[in-house]
Design a protein around this motif. Structure first.
Motif, mmCIF file in Angstrom:
data_model
loop_
_atom_site.group_PDB
_atom_site.id
_atom_site.type_symbol
_atom_site.label_atom_id
_atom_site.label_comp_id
_atom_site.label_asym_id
_atom_site.label_seq_id
_atom_site.Cartn_x
_atom_site.Cartn_y
_atom_site.Cartn_z
ATOM 1 N N THR A 5 43.556 48.260 28.033
ATOM 2 C CA THR A 5 43.341 48.031 29.458
ATOM 3 C C THR A 5 41.959 47.448 29.696
ATOM 4 O O THR A 5 41.034 47.629 28.896
ATOM 5 C CB THR A 5 43.475 49.335 30.274
ATOM 6 O OG1 THR A 5 42.498 50.285 29.806
ATOM 7 C CG2 THR A 5 44.866 49.928 30.140
ATOM 8 N N LEU A 6 41.841 46.739 30.810
ATOM 9 C CA LEU A 6 40.544 46.225 31.285
ATOM 10 C C LEU A 6 40.498 46.479 32.777
ATOM 11 O O LEU A 6 41.361 46.005 33.524
ATOM 12 C CB LEU A 6 40.392 44.741 30.960
ATOM 13 C CG LEU A 6 39.038 44.098 31.307
ATOM 14 C CD1 LEU A 6 38.770 42.902 30.378
ATOM 15 C CD2 LEU A 6 38.960 43.633 32.765
ATOM 16 N N ARG A 7 39.515 47.253 33.205
ATOM 17 C CA ARG A 7 39.364 47.594 34.614
ATOM 18 C C ARG A 7 37.983 47.150 35.091
ATOM 19 O O ARG A 7 36.984 47.371 34.399
ATOM 20 C CB ARG A 7 39.538 49.105 34.824
ATOM 21 C CG ARG A 7 40.940 49.605 34.509
ATOM 22 C CD ARG A 7 41.005 51.107 34.341
ATOM 23 N NE ARG A 7 40.629 51.833 35.548
ATOM 24 C CZ ARG A 7 41.481 52.192 36.505
ATOM 25 N NH1 ARG A 7 42.766 51.894 36.395
ATOM 26 N NH2 ARG A 7 41.073 52.847 37.560
ATOM 27 N N LYS A 30 30.065 47.876 42.450
ATOM 28 C CA LYS A 30 28.911 48.753 42.303
ATOM 29 C C LYS A 30 29.090 50.100 42.995
ATOM 30 O O LYS A 30 28.368 51.058 42.707
ATOM 31 C CB LYS A 30 27.655 48.072 42.830
ATOM 32 C CG LYS A 30 27.730 47.652 44.289
ATOM 33 C CD LYS A 30 26.509 46.856 44.679
ATOM 34 C CE LYS A 30 26.588 46.357 46.113
ATOM 35 N NZ LYS A 30 25.400 45.559 46.476
ATOM 36 N N ASP A 31 30.094 50.177 43.889
ATOM 37 C CA ASP A 31 30.392 51.453 44.550
ATOM 38 C C ASP A 31 31.472 52.245 43.812
ATOM 39 O O ASP A 31 31.854 53.333 44.259
ATOM 40 C CB ASP A 31 30.843 51.201 45.991
ATOM 41 C CG ASP A 31 29.747 50.558 46.828
ATOM 42 O OD1 ASP A 31 28.571 50.947 46.653
ATOM 43 O OD2 ASP A 31 30.066 49.667 47.642
ATOM 44 N N GLY A 32 31.981 51.686 42.709
ATOM 45 C CA GLY A 32 33.007 52.376 41.933
ATOM 46 C C GLY A 32 34.423 52.095 42.361
ATOM 47 O O GLY A 32 35.366 52.702 41.833
ATOM 48 N N ASP A 33 34.627 51.186 43.317
ATOM 49 C CA ASP A 33 35.979 50.858 43.780
ATOM 50 C C ASP A 33 36.638 49.868 42.816
ATOM 51 O O ASP A 33 36.011 48.906 42.365
ATOM 52 C CB ASP A 33 35.925 50.248 45.184
ATOM 53 C CG ASP A 33 35.438 51.257 46.218
ATOM 54 O OD1 ASP A 33 35.755 52.449 46.066
ATOM 55 O OD2 ASP A 33 34.722 50.847 47.156
ATOM 56 N N LEU A 34 37.901 50.103 42.527
ATOM 57 C CA LEU A 34 38.631 49.284 41.563
ATOM 58 C C LEU A 34 38.995 47.937 42.175
ATOM 59 O O LEU A 34 39.662 47.864 43.209
ATOM 60 C CB LEU A 34 39.895 50.012 41.110
ATOM 61 C CG LEU A 34 40.748 49.323 40.048
ATOM 62 C CD1 LEU A 34 39.992 49.213 38.725
ATOM 63 C CD2 LEU A 34 42.060 50.086 39.852
ATOM 64 N N ILE A 35 38.565 46.854 41.510
ATOM 65 C CA ILE A 35 38.849 45.494 41.971
ATOM 66 C C ILE A 35 40.005 44.884 41.190
ATOM 67 O O ILE A 35 40.878 44.231 41.749
ATOM 68 C CB ILE A 35 37.601 44.597 41.810
ATOM 69 C CG1 ILE A 35 36.412 45.169 42.557
ATOM 70 C CG2 ILE A 35 37.900 43.171 42.275
ATOM 71 C CD1 ILE A 35 35.110 44.450 42.260
ATOM 72 N N MET A 36 39.992 45.088 39.874
ATOM 73 C CA MET A 36 40.991 44.469 39.009
ATOM 74 C C MET A 36 41.409 45.461 37.936
ATOM 75 O O MET A 36 40.584 46.210 37.415
ATOM 76 C CB MET A 36 40.432 43.204 38.361
ATOM 77 C CG MET A 36 41.474 42.369 37.630
ATOM 78 S SD MET A 36 40.784 40.811 37.012
ATOM 79 C CE MET A 36 40.151 41.357 35.425
ATOM 80 N N ASP A 37 42.705 45.467 37.622
ATOM 81 C CA ASP A 37 43.252 46.410 36.655
ATOM 82 C C ASP A 37 44.240 45.663 35.765
ATOM 83 O O ASP A 37 45.281 45.179 36.240
ATOM 84 C CB ASP A 37 43.953 47.557 37.401
ATOM 85 C CG ASP A 37 44.301 48.731 36.488
ATOM 86 O OD1 ASP A 37 44.008 48.669 35.285
ATOM 87 O OD2 ASP A 37 44.862 49.719 37.006
ATOM 88 N N LEU A 38 43.909 45.553 34.493
ATOM 89 C CA LEU A 38 44.766 44.865 33.531
ATOM 90 C C LEU A 38 45.325 45.868 32.538
ATOM 91 O O LEU A 38 44.583 46.669 31.963
ATOM 92 C CB LEU A 38 43.963 43.801 32.771
ATOM 93 C CG LEU A 38 44.612 43.203 31.519
ATOM 94 C CD1 LEU A 38 45.813 42.338 31.891
ATOM 95 C CD2 LEU A 38 43.598 42.389 30.715
ATOM 96 N N TRP A 39 46.642 45.823 32.343
ATOM 97 C CA TRP A 39 47.301 46.596 31.278
ATOM 98 C C TRP A 39 48.005 45.619 30.372
ATOM 99 O O TRP A 39 48.670 44.678 30.847
ATOM 100 C CB TRP A 39 48.310 47.574 31.871
ATOM 101 C CG TRP A 39 49.065 48.348 30.815
ATOM 102 C CD1 TRP A 39 48.739 49.542 30.267
ATOM 103 C CD2 TRP A 39 50.292 47.945 30.170
ATOM 104 N NE1 TRP A 39 49.665 49.916 29.322
ATOM 105 C CE2 TRP A 39 50.624 48.957 29.244
ATOM 106 C CE3 TRP A 39 51.124 46.824 30.278
ATOM 107 C CZ2 TRP A 39 51.759 48.885 28.441
ATOM 108 C CZ3 TRP A 39 52.257 46.757 29.478
ATOM 109 C CH2 TRP A 39 52.557 47.784 28.584
ATOM 110 N N THR A 40 47.866 45.809 29.059
ATOM 111 C CA THR A 40 48.530 44.897 28.134
ATOM 112 C C THR A 40 48.987 45.634 26.888
ATOM 113 O O THR A 40 48.382 46.636 26.478
ATOM 114 C CB THR A 40 47.595 43.720 27.765
ATOM 115 O OG1 THR A 40 48.290 42.787 26.956
ATOM 116 C CG2 THR A 40 46.366 44.206 27.020
#
Length: 376
Positions: free
Chosen positions: A254-256, A260-270
């Motif tokens: 995975t790549l997440r 800077k506030d810790g909010d998830l912008i992008m989430d990759l699962w492979t």
């Protein structure tokens, strides 16, 4: 006392470790083998896991099932056959097999004893993917199923990709985990530098965290639209604005990216699925979830640009890992000199969690008994 250099340490480690390119994927996990949209009702689809032929069958009613893709009669692929109700019928002599793998009809045999059936594989559908469990089926209910990015979260839009790459699956894990290769992507990304922020390790995972600093060049449009415009600091060091966390939790990666506030912008699962018996061809299946911007429909406008951008990056990675595989093919063993501690740890994880090449094949499990009642 003389200190041991990183190169000497890696050489000593390789002397005690198996050749990583001769370590097979452990089949006792859930592996994606096809997209749900590619298997229509009343149709079959031929797929492969590590040289084992598998046929996926979607009946008009009921869930998908998976069988060993060879009719035991003449070894003709069942995927060439036809679907009738809850059975698939071989295209050659019309032998029919139900979702349990049992042979339930041989048209010219009458009501005599039916011959051997074929092996079945546990199946699950999730995130637009069809998964099979190619290993020991008794473990299927206890092995955790992966979390597939943000496919069930309406706040994100998810892109599918499934490139085939001519290399061992371990090269793919190494490529994504090691963000120090950004020089390769300078034409697409401009001049950026990866800053290593730390790592975590466990029995079945390793994780690395990075931020990126732009050294020169303009920020790509797709990157700017997703993460916002980064200011030109005129040579000053860029602060940490996003954190990139890459994790191999065997056998997935995975790549997440968080702000800077810790909010998830992008989430990759492979997942990297071996196709051939030698595991030198890898079918990748990926789910890339992007946080929808506050402006309605903006994500739809930037989607083509994002697809173009990510594809260009991938093509550069594909060329590199295939060159690595070609070098291994030439010398016949792993000669890599690895000095980055995270990748050293990753290689140890992959060697520990995988199995020696040729140890087992998923198709060696016995089929259903030779003498069977004519039921599905």
């Amino acid at each position: 006392m003389n200190q041991i250099s990183p190169v000497q340490a890696d050489t000593a480690s390789r002397a005690t470790q198996p050749d990583l390119r001769r370590v097979d994927c452990d089949p006792d996990f859930w592996y994606p083998v096809a997209w749900s949209a590619d298997l229509r009702k009343d149709k079959t689809l031929a797929v492969s896991y590590a040289g084992t032929p598998i046929v996926l069958v979607r009946p008009e009613e009921g869930s998908v099932f998976a069988l060993y893709d060879r009719c035991p009669h003449r070894q003709v692929p069942l995927s060439k056959g036809t679907v009738n109700g809850q059975t698939v019928r071989c295209c050659y002599h019309g032998w029919a097999f139900g979702r349990s793998g049992r042979c339930i009809d041989v048209p010219y045999l009458g009501k005599g004893k039916l011959p051997n059936g074929v092996r079945t594989f546990p199946v699950r559908e999730a995130g637009g993917l069809i998964f099979v469990f190619p290993g020991n089926p008794e473990k299927a209910d206890t092995v955790p199923f992966p979390k597939l990015a943000q496919t069930d979260n309406p706040r994100y839009k998810t892109k599918h990709f499934s490139p085939r790459v001519n290399c061992h699956y371990t090269f793919m894990h190494e490529n994504l985990m090691d963000m120090n290769h950004q020089f390769l992507h300078r034409r697409q990304m401009g001049q950026i530098k990866a800053r290593f922020l730390g790592q975590d390790r466990g029995e079945n995972f390793i994780e690395a965290r990075y931020s990126f600093m732009r050294c020169a060049g303009q920020q790509p449009l797709a990157e700017r639209l997703i993460f916002g415009k980064h200011k030109d600091l005129q040579g000053r060091e860029q602060p940490v604005e996003e954190v990139v966390t890459i994790r191999t939790e065997y056998p997935y990666q995975t790549l997440r990216i968080t702000d800077k506030d810790g909010d998830l912008i992008m989430d990759l699962w492979t997942a990297y699925v071996p196709v051939d018996k030698e595991q030198r061809v890898t079918q990748s299946f990926g789910l890339l979830s992007i946080l929808r911007p506050q402006t309605p429909l903006l994500i739809d406008l930037i989607w083509p640009a994002l697809g173009w951008f990510t594809n260009r990056i991938f093509l550069e990675d594909k060329e590199i890992v295939e060159l690595e595989q070609a070098a291994w093919n030439e010398v016949g063993h792993d000669r890599n000199v690895e000095i980055f501690p995270v990748v050293v740890g990753l290689r140890e994880l992959l060697a520990r969690c995988g199995i020696p090449h040729g140890t087992t094949r998923p198709d060696t499990a016995p089929a259903t008994p030779a003498t069977q009642p004519a039921t599905a």
